[in-house]
Design a protein around this motif. Structure first.
Motif, PDB file in Angstrom:
ATOM      1  N   MET A 103       0.757  -1.142  -0.010  1.00  0.00           N
ATOM      2  CA  MET A 103      -0.012  -0.069  -0.101  1.00  0.00           C
ATOM      3  C   MET A 103       1.039   1.206   0.020  1.00  0.00           C
ATOM      4  O   MET A 103       1.987   1.075   0.128  1.00  0.00           O
ATOM      5  CB  MET A 103      -0.976  -0.059   1.309  1.00  0.00           C
ATOM      6  CG  MET A 103      -0.086   0.153   2.695  1.00  0.00           C
ATOM      7  SD  MET A 103      -1.270  -0.295   3.860  1.00  0.00           S
ATOM      8  CE  MET A 103      -2.104   1.458   3.829  1.00  0.00           C
ATOM      9  N   ASP A 104       0.131   2.621  -0.264  1.00  0.00           N
ATOM     10  CA  ASP A 104       0.946   3.834  -0.283  1.00  0.00           C
ATOM     11  C   ASP A 104       0.932   4.262   1.199  1.00  0.00           C
ATOM     12  O   ASP A 104       0.044   3.986   2.038  1.00  0.00           O
ATOM     13  CB  ASP A 104       0.192   4.604  -1.055  1.00  0.00           C
ATOM     14  CG  ASP A 104       0.565   4.125  -2.607  1.00  0.00           C
ATOM     15  OD1 ASP A 104       1.349   3.412  -3.011  1.00  0.00           O
ATOM     16  OD2 ASP A 104      -0.398   4.861  -3.440  1.00  0.00           O
ATOM     17  N   SER A 108      -3.620   7.550   0.634  1.00  0.00           N
ATOM     18  CA  SER A 108      -4.186   7.278  -0.527  1.00  0.00           C
ATOM     19  C   SER A 108      -5.233   5.977  -0.167  1.00  0.00           C
ATOM     20  O   SER A 108      -6.222   5.796  -0.735  1.00  0.00           O
ATOM     21  CB  SER A 108      -3.598   7.055  -1.919  1.00  0.00           C
ATOM     22  OG  SER A 108      -2.846   8.235  -2.124  1.00  0.00           O
ATOM     23  N   HIS A 109      -4.589   4.982   0.561  1.00  0.00           N
ATOM     24  CA  HIS A 109      -5.291   3.819   0.925  1.00  0.00           C
ATOM     25  C   HIS A 109      -5.046   3.990   2.302  1.00  0.00           C
ATOM     26  O   HIS A 109      -4.395   3.893   3.176  1.00  0.00           O
ATOM     27  CB  HIS A 109      -4.041   2.684   0.448  1.00  0.00           C
ATOM     28  CG  HIS A 109      -3.682   2.558  -0.793  1.00  0.00           C
ATOM     29  ND1 HIS A 109      -2.478   2.219  -1.329  1.00  0.00           N
ATOM     30  CD2 HIS A 109      -4.579   2.816  -2.090  1.00  0.00           C
ATOM     31  CE1 HIS A 109      -2.418   2.569  -2.628  1.00  0.00           C
ATOM     32  NE2 HIS A 109      -3.663   2.740  -3.018  1.00  0.00           N
ATOM     33  N   HIS A 110      -6.542   3.651   2.786  1.00  0.00           N
ATOM     34  CA  HIS A 110      -7.005   3.895   4.256  1.00  0.00           C
ATOM     35  C   HIS A 110      -6.735   1.991   4.824  1.00  0.00           C
ATOM     36  O   HIS A 110      -7.313   1.247   4.134  1.00  0.00           O
ATOM     37  CB  HIS A 110      -8.450   4.273   4.443  1.00  0.00           C
ATOM     38  CG  HIS A 110      -8.334   4.947   5.819  1.00  0.00           C
ATOM     39  ND1 HIS A 110      -8.551   3.852   6.947  1.00  0.00           N
ATOM     40  CD2 HIS A 110      -8.601   6.015   6.468  1.00  0.00           C
ATOM     41  CE1 HIS A 110      -8.835   4.625   8.011  1.00  0.00           C
ATOM     42  NE2 HIS A 110      -8.717   5.905   7.621  1.00  0.00           N
ATOM     43  N   GLY A 131      -7.679  -4.015  -3.866  1.00  0.00           N
ATOM     44  CA  GLY A 131      -8.266  -2.777  -3.551  1.00  0.00           C
ATOM     45  C   GLY A 131      -8.932  -2.293  -5.351  1.00  0.00           C
ATOM     46  O   GLY A 131      -8.044  -2.448  -6.005  1.00  0.00           O
ATOM     47  N   ARG A 133     -11.099   0.849  -7.075  1.00  0.00           N
ATOM     48  CA  ARG A 133     -11.826   2.289  -7.302  1.00  0.00           C
ATOM     49  C   ARG A 133     -12.987   2.124  -8.045  1.00  0.00           C
ATOM     50  O   ARG A 133     -13.760   3.186  -8.323  1.00  0.00           O
ATOM     51  CB  ARG A 133     -10.705   3.270  -7.437  1.00  0.00           C
ATOM     52  CG  ARG A 133      -9.613   3.462  -6.861  1.00  0.00           C
ATOM     53  CD  ARG A 133      -8.528   4.306  -7.395  1.00  0.00           C
ATOM     54  NE  ARG A 133      -7.806   3.527  -8.513  1.00  0.00           N
ATOM     55  CZ  ARG A 133      -6.693   3.664  -9.112  1.00  0.00           C
ATOM     56  NH1 ARG A 133      -6.322   4.986  -9.094  1.00  0.00           N
ATOM     57  NH2 ARG A 133      -6.148   2.988  -9.952  1.00  0.00           N
ATOM     58  N   GLY A 181      -4.111   0.104  -9.506  1.00  0.00           N
ATOM     59  CA  GLY A 181      -3.914   0.326  -8.050  1.00  0.00           C
ATOM     60  C   GLY A 181      -2.981  -0.530  -7.419  1.00  0.00           C
ATOM     61  O   GLY A 181      -2.333  -1.570  -8.009  1.00  0.00           O
ATOM     62  N   PHE A 183      -2.916  -0.994  -3.583  1.00  0.00           N
ATOM     63  CA  PHE A 183      -3.310  -1.449  -2.537  1.00  0.00           C
ATOM     64  C   PHE A 183      -3.795  -3.256  -2.534  1.00  0.00           C
ATOM     65  O   PHE A 183      -4.550  -3.325  -3.152  1.00  0.00           O
ATOM     66  CB  PHE A 183      -4.311  -0.755  -2.003  1.00  0.00           C
ATOM     67  CG  PHE A 183      -4.753  -0.813  -0.590  1.00  0.00           C
ATOM     68  CD1 PHE A 183      -4.078  -1.518   0.321  1.00  0.00           C
ATOM     69  CD2 PHE A 183      -5.832  -0.080  -0.109  1.00  0.00           C
ATOM     70  CE1 PHE A 183      -4.454  -1.581   1.663  1.00  0.00           C
ATOM     71  CE2 PHE A 183      -6.386  -0.070   1.434  1.00  0.00           C
ATOM     72  CZ  PHE A 183      -5.767  -0.739   2.042  1.00  0.00           C
ATOM     73  N   ILE A 225     -12.782   0.087  -2.573  1.00  0.00           N
ATOM     74  CA  ILE A 225     -12.108   1.146  -1.631  1.00  0.00           C
ATOM     75  C   ILE A 225     -12.255   2.358  -2.259  1.00  0.00           C
ATOM     76  O   ILE A 225     -12.562   2.672  -3.349  1.00  0.00           O
ATOM     77  CB  ILE A 225     -10.406   0.921  -1.800  1.00  0.00           C
ATOM     78  CG1 ILE A 225      -9.663   0.908  -2.869  1.00  0.00           C
ATOM     79  CG2 ILE A 225     -10.212  -0.448  -1.310  1.00  0.00           C
ATOM     80  CD1 ILE A 225      -8.415   1.318  -2.867  1.00  0.00           C
ATOM     81  N   PHE A 227     -10.282   5.621  -2.742  1.00  0.00           N
ATOM     82  CA  PHE A 227      -8.902   6.310  -3.083  1.00  0.00           C
ATOM     83  C   PHE A 227      -8.990   7.758  -2.748  1.00  0.00           C
ATOM     84  O   PHE A 227      -9.664   8.279  -3.297  1.00  0.00           O
ATOM     85  CB  PHE A 227      -8.378   5.863  -4.277  1.00  0.00           C
ATOM     86  CG  PHE A 227      -7.157   6.523  -4.643  1.00  0.00           C
ATOM     87  CD1 PHE A 227      -6.057   5.683  -4.605  1.00  0.00           C
ATOM     88  CD2 PHE A 227      -6.782   7.744  -4.945  1.00  0.00           C
ATOM     89  CE1 PHE A 227      -4.783   5.983  -4.885  1.00  0.00           C
ATOM     90  CE2 PHE A 227      -5.869   8.308  -5.389  1.00  0.00           C
ATOM     91  CZ  PHE A 227      -4.484   7.341  -5.445  1.00  0.00           C
TER      92      PHE A 227
END
Length: 256
Positions: A103-104, A108-110, A131, A133, A181, A183, A225, A227
């Protein structure tokens, strides 16, 4: 499949966080990750792969290791900016979990979506969960999934992202809705196998990983997700990456 860790889940989750100038973001994303893992009684660690950030990101990571424990926050720096794909390769060398989350580090990715990734993986015994979007439901089905989306992007960036995914989907037919993506949840041996075959670097890396996963017969699920564009710092996606992405699509079409 049961894991070997003394938690309710019995598995351990290693998060690889590539960073460059994320001094402001790193403490918050680590806090959010730790909160999610603790609330769900999961064994975890975070591998911070920093590319010689000049803003003191490594100092922050070292302080976080003192706060959370050196077994939880593992700093593995590199000499300079060497690309996103190689950052994952580097971090993978230090993972001790049996699942890996990429992930970032810029929000950006919760991390709140991670339990849904894990739930989908367990429900269908999947090799990879990514994930998306661009879907309103998970695939395979997960009853409590919420629609995905993007916040904080202007129309131009939305069109570029949609166009990139449409191009790849049309040419490569990968079977997932969000190829660009980053994530994702992988079984550790699956990630090691795919990454050993992947030739791309930078942002094309994510697309090639999914295309190769499908070609190798690995099972992939998607969780919607939300984003959110980065809060602190600037996006690292430039024109060179866009051109490289188009070249990457053609390369995969002719070789995989």
């Amino acid at each position: 499949m049961q894991g070997q860790y003394n938690t309710a889940d019995t598995h351990k989750y290693s998060v690889i966080l590539p960073t460059y100038n994320e001094r402001k973001n790193l403490p918050i994303i680590v806090w959010l990750l730790a909160k999610v893992f603790r609330e769900h009684d999961l064994a975890w660690e975070i591998i911070v792969v920093d590319d010689a950030s000049p803003d003191g990101t490594q100092d922050v990571a070292q302080e976080l290791a003192r706060v959370y424990g050196e077994d939880k926050i593992v700093l593995k720096p590199r000499a300079g900016k060497l690309g996103l794909g190689t950052a994952y390769m580097h971090g993978l060398n230090f993972c001790t979990g049996d699942f890996v989350i990429i992930m970032d580090a810029d929000f950006s990715h919760h991390p709140k979506f991670i339990p849904q990734f894990i739930k989908l993986q367990k429900s269908y015994n999947l090799d990879i969960v990514t994930g998306t979007r661009y879907r309103s439901t998970s695939t395979p089905s997960l009853p409590d999934a919420q629609p995905g989306g993007v916040h904080g992007w202007d129309l131009k960036r939305k069109l570029v992202s949609r166009g990139a995914n449409f191009l790849a989907a049309t040419v490569l037919s990968p079977g997932v809705s969000d190829l660009t993506g980053s994530f994702r949840l992988y079984r550790l041996p699956v990630l090691r196998h795919i990454i050993s075959l992947t030739e791309s670097r930078g942002y094309v890396f994510q697309m090639e990983m999914m295309v190769r996963a499908r070609a190798l017969g690995y099972t992939v699920g998607e969780v919607p997700i939300t984003f959110v564009d980065r809060i602190f710092g600037e996006s690292k996606l430039g024109a060179d990456e866009v051109v490289g992405y188009a070249k990457g699509v053609w390369s995969l079409f002719t070789t995989v």
